[in-house]
Design an enzyme around this catalytic site. Structure first.
Site, PDB file in Angstrom:
ATOM      1  N   GLU A   1       0.859  -1.181   0.000  1.00  0.00           N
ATOM      2  CA  GLU A   1       0.000   0.000   0.000  1.00  0.00           C
ATOM      3  C   GLU A   1       0.893   1.228   0.000  1.00  0.00           C
ATOM      4  OE1 GLU A   1      -3.804   2.151   2.202  1.00  0.00           O
ATOM      5  OE2 GLU A   1      -2.916   0.374   3.113  1.00  0.00           O
TER       6      GLU A   1
ATOM      7  N   ASN B   1     -11.979  -3.074  -0.038  1.00  0.00           N
ATOM      8  CA  ASN B   1     -10.888  -3.298   0.916  1.00  0.00           C
ATOM      9  C   ASN B   1     -11.417  -3.736   2.271  1.00  0.00           C
ATOM     10  OD1 ASN B   1      -8.296  -3.157   2.228  1.00  0.00           O
ATOM     11  ND2 ASN B   1      -8.928  -1.169   3.026  1.00  0.00           N
ATOM     12  N   GLU B   2     -11.886  -2.798   3.076  1.00  0.00           N
ATOM     13  CA  GLU B   2     -12.394  -3.130   4.409  1.00  0.00           C
ATOM     14  C   GLU B   2     -13.855  -2.717   4.550  1.00  0.00           C
ATOM     15  OE1 GLU B   2      -8.454  -3.090   7.309  1.00  0.00           O
ATOM     16  OE2 GLU B   2      -9.703  -1.285   7.204  1.00  0.00           O
TER      17      GLU B   2
ATOM     18  N   CYS C   1      -6.403   1.292   2.238  1.00  0.00           N
ATOM     19  CA  CYS C   1      -7.332   2.430   2.270  1.00  0.00           C
ATOM     20  C   CYS C   1      -7.193   3.345   1.064  1.00  0.00           C
ATOM     21  CB  CYS C   1      -7.138   3.210   3.563  1.00  0.00           C
ATOM     22  SG  CYS C   1      -7.619   2.287   5.046  1.00  0.00           S
TER      23      CYS C   1
END
Length: 669
Positions: free
Chosen positions: A56, A381-382, A248
C-alpha cells in the site's frame, strides 16, 4: 504421560494471557515433551502462493520508496506547484521562476516551470530536495531526463549539479537547449561521493530563458524503475503473491479521491497525480505530510511488472463504489455501479486479454505483449454492512459470467470478529465468494492466543485470505512508532503455525504494511524500514521469509506428548509439512517460553532418516529490533546438523522460531 493432539493443546494455550511480562517465570522448569510427526499420512495441500506481501502507498512506500525516482513533484502538478523545489541564486545571480501552462509539453499535466535569467552570476535556476533528501551513492550512475525549450534569443546551456552536505558537488553535466519547441534531454551523472541528503540543481550558465517539465532522476540500476535494495529484500522473501494497491488508498477519503487504475497506465508523463489518502490521516501517529502525493509513476502496469519480476501472483484490489467508512462513507447508488464493475472487467482484459483487445493493446503498447496471468481479484478493501454485500453480488455475477476462472475475494471488514464480521461472512458464504479477506491488528497476546483460530472454521465454502496482519506492541512514548520487536514477530510466528496447519482453510496470507520511510511514516509497525540510502529487514520480515522459503507441499499430522509434570504454559507452537520436491519433512517450532524446550522428535514413516538436516533458528530478546543504519540484532542462523535416525532429541532455544528440514526416506513395505 499424557498425549495431547496439537489442536487441543492450542485450545488450552489460548486461555493464557501471552503478554511479554506474563511469559513463564525464568525459574519454572520447562517440561520434557515428545513431538511426533506422521509422515505416512500427508494432509491438506499448502497453496504454493500462500505467503505473499501486501503493498500500500503508505509511509512513502511508492514515491520516495520502492519507486526509485529521486525528484519530488517532477511535473509541477502538486497543488503547491513548487513543492519540493527551491530557487538557486549563486554569486549575485538574478532571475525569475514562474509556473505556466501555455503550450505545455504534456497536455495531461500542463504545468511547467519557466526560468528567466537576467544575470546568471555563478548560476541562476532551481533545485529539488527529493523525498526527505536524495540518497546519492558513489559510483551509482544516475540518469537525468527532462523536457525543455528555450525562449526567444540564443541557445541556453543548462547545467545539472548534484550537491550534498555543505554544498559539496557530487556530480555534474550540462545540456544545450537550442530548440524553441519542446525537446527531450537525457544526461548521465556519475556521483563521486555518497550523501543521504543530496539534491539536484538545474541552473542557467548565461542570460536567457528556458522552460522545464517532467524532470526525472533515476538510478541506472533500478530495473523497471524499482529501488534495488528494496527489490532485493522483496525477492528474498520469495512471495507467492502481491496484493496492491491497498488498503485504504483504494477507497479514498471520498470517491473522487479513490484509486482508479485506468489513470495509472499508459505513458508515465501523462499520468495525473493526486493527493495521497494518508496525507492527513494520521492513524494516531501524529505525523502530517503535506507533500504526500501519488504521482502514479508506480501504476498498475508497474505493479503487474513487479509481480512478474518477483515470480508472484498479482492480486489487485478495486473500489466497489464505497469510500472509506472511517471517513466520509460516500457510496455510489446501486443503479450507478456499472462503471465500477466495468473497471473490473477491463482490468481483467488488461491483465489477461489478447494484445488485439482494447485493453490488451494498452498492455502491449507499454511493452508487455504476453498476458500477466491474473487469477485473483478483490472487491473492496475493508467495506462492511449490507450495502457492501449488495455491491459484491453485482461484481461477482458480472465477473463470473465472463471470467469464471477468476477467484473473487470479499471483505470481512476491518474487525477480527463481532456482529459485522459474522454478518459479512454469512453473506459472502451465501454468495459463494471464493475467498474472504480478514484483517488483524492487535497486541502480541492476541496472536499467541489465536494460533488455534482456524482449527474450528468450516472446511467447506469460502477460503480465508489473511490479507493484513501485524502484532502491535505498545508505543514506548506518545508519537513514537510501535516497535518492530522480536516479541511481536515471535507472536506472529506462533499465529502463522496455525495458518499453515489449517492450509485447507487458509489459502493466502500477508503481513501489512510492507514498507515505511523512517523520515516520513504514518503507520507502524511495518515489515521493512528504509531511509534515502539504506533499508532494514525487521524481525517480522525474517519470520515471513522463513515461512515463505520453507512453505513445503502438504500438511503433516503432529502430536505432542507432555510429561505428567508438564503444563500447556510451555508455550510451544508447531506445524509440520512434507516437501514433495525435496522429499523432506519441514518442521516449524515456536518456543515462546523463557527457557529452552527439550523435545524428543519422532518421525513416523521414515526408517531411517539419513544424512544432514538443515536447522535455522531465529531468536533474540523480546525487545530487540533491527533499526536502519544500526547493526541488526535479530537475524536467522542456519547450520547443517546430523540426523541420527527417526528419533532424536533437540533443544529448542527460549523465545525462538526454529525451522528444521529433515531428509525423509520412505519405509519399505
Amino acid at each position: 504421560m499424557r498425549l495431547i493432539r496439537f489442536a487441543s493443546l492450542l485450545a488450552v494455550v489460548a486461555s493464557i494471557p501471552w503478554l511479554g511480562a506474563q511469559l513463564p517465570d525464568k525459574g519454572q522448569r520447562v517440561p520434557t515433551a515428545t513431538l511426533t510427526v506422521d509422515a505416512r499420512n500427508p494432509g491438506a495441500a499448502i497453496n504454493p502462493a500462500m505467503w505473499g506481501v501486501f503493498f500500500e502507498d503508505i509511509n512513502f512506500a511508492a514515491d520516495g520508496g520502492l519507486w526509485a525516482e529521486l525528484v519530488k513533484n517532477r511535473s509541477f502538478e502538486f497543488p503547491n506547484r513548487l513543492q519540493g523545489w527551491y530557487e538557486v541564486r549563486r554569486k549575485q545571480a538574478r532571475g525569475t521562476m514562474t509556473i505556466l501552462d501555455e503550450k505545455p509539453a504534456i497536455p495531461e499535466n500542463p504545468h511547467f516551470l519557466r526560468l528567466q535569467s537576467q544575470d546568471p552570476g555563478e548560476g541562476y535556476g532551481v533545485g529539488n530536495e527529493g523525498f526527505r533528501g536524495m540518497g546519492i551513492k558513489a559510483g551509482e550512475a544516475l540518469r537525468l531526463t527532462l523536457w525543455a525549450r528555450r525562449g526567444a534569443g540564443a541557445p541556453v546551456n543548462l547545467r545539472a549539479t548534484l550537491r550534498g552536505a555543505e554544498n559539496r558537488i557530487l556530480a555534474g553535466g550540462q545540456v544545450r537547449v537550442d530548440s524553441p519547441v519542446w525537446a527531450h534531454f537525457d544526461l548521465l551523472l556519475s556521483p563521486a561521493n555518497t550523501d543521504p541528503g543530496g539534491r539536484l540543481e538545474l541552473t542557467l550558465e548565461g542570460p536567457g530563458q528556458v522552460d522545464l517539465d517532467a524532470v526525472s532522476l533515476m538510478p541506472m540500476a533500478a530495473t523497471h524503475g524499482f529501488r534495488p535494495d528494496l527489490m532485493r529484500l522483496l525477492a528474498d522473501l520469495k512471495p507467492g503473491f502481491v496484493r496492491f494497491p491497498g488498503g485504504c488508498v483504494v477507497e479514498g477519503h471520498d470517491l473522487a479521491n479513490r484509486y482508479q487504475w485506468k489513470r495509472t497506465v499508459g505513458p508515465v508523463d501523462a499520468r495525473r497525480p493526486m493527493p495521497n489518502r494518508w496525507l492527513d490521516n494520521l492513524a494516531g501517529e501524529g505525523r502530517f505530510a503535506a507533500d504526500y502525493q501519488q504521482s502514479f509513476q508506480l501504476g498498475f502496469f508497474e505493479f503487474f511488472q513487479l509481480c512478474a519480476d518477483l515470480g508472484a501472483e498479482p492480486l489487485p484490489v478495486l473500489s466497489c463504489g464505497m469510500a472509506c467508512q472511517f471517513e466520509t462513507s460516500e457510496m455510489t447508488p446501486l443503479d450507478q455501479l456499472e462503471p465500477f464493475i466495468q473497471d473490473a472487467l477491463d482490468l481483467i482484459e488488461f491483465a489477461n486479454g489478447a494484445p488485439t483487445t482494447p485493453w490488451g493493446k494498452v498492455r502491449r503498447d507499454m511493452g508487455h505483449e504476453a498476458p500477466f496471468g491474473l487469477k485473483f481479484l478483490a472487491v473492496g478493501n475493508e467495506q462492511s454492512g449490507p450495502e457492501y454485500l449488495d455491491r459484491f453480488s453485482r461484481f461477482e455475477q458480472a465477473i463470473k459470467a465472463k471470467h469464471p476462472q477468476i477467484q473473487i475475494i470479499g471483505s470481512a471488514g476491518p474487525w477480527m470478529g463481532g456482529e459485522d464480521f459474522d454478518t459479512l461472512w454469512a453473506g459472502l458464504r451465501a454468495r459463494k465468494a471464493d475467498l474472504v479477506d480478514e484483517h488483524y491488528y492487535a497486541p502480541p497476546s492476541w496472536f499467541f492466543n489465536n494460533a488455534h483460530r482456524y482449527d474450528s472454521y468450516p472446511r467447506t465454502g469460502p477460503k480465508v485470505f489473511a490479507g493484513e496482519y501485524a502484532a502491535h506492541p505498545e508505543r514506548p512514548a506518545p508519537g513514537a512508532p510501535r516497535p518492530n520487536s522480536w516479541e511481536a514477530a515471535l507472536s506472529e510466528a506462533a499465529f502463522m503455525t496455525g495458518l499453515e496447519r489449517n492450509a485447507d482453510v487458509v489459502r493466502l496470507a500477508s503481513y501489512a504494511p510492507l514498507l515505511a520511510c523512517v523520515d516520513a511514516w504514518q503507520w507502524s509497525p511495518n515489515l521493512i524500514w528504509f531511509d534515502s540510502l539504506q533499508s532494514s529487514p525487521t524481525p517480522s520480515y525474517w519470520v515471513q521469509q522463513l515461512f515463505s522459503r520453507n512453505r513445503a507441499s502438504r500438511v503433516l499430522p503432529v502430536e505432542l506428548t507432555l510429561t505428567s509434570s508438564a503444563t500447556a504454559t510451555a508455550g510451544l507452537y508447531t506445524t509440520a509439512a512434507l516437501d514433495e520436491t525435496t522429499h523432506e519433512v519441514v518442521l516449524k517450532v515456536v518456543n515462546a517460553g523463557r527457557r529452552p524446550a527439550e523435545l524428543a522428535l519422532r518421525v513416523r514413516g521414515a526408517q531411517p532418516l539419513t544424512g544432514k538436516g538443515r536447522l535455522t533458528v531465529l531468536s533474540a530478546g523480546l525487545a530487540d529490533e533491527n533499526l536502519v543504519g544500526a547493526p541488526p540484532k535479530v537475524t536467522p542462523a542456519t547450520t547443517d546438523i546430523d540426523i541420527p535416525g527417526p528419533e532424536f532429541t533437540r533443544a529448542f532455544p527460549a523465545q525462538s522460531l526454529t525451522i528444521l528440514r529433515l531428509p525423509l526416506v520412505k519405509e519399505t513395505p
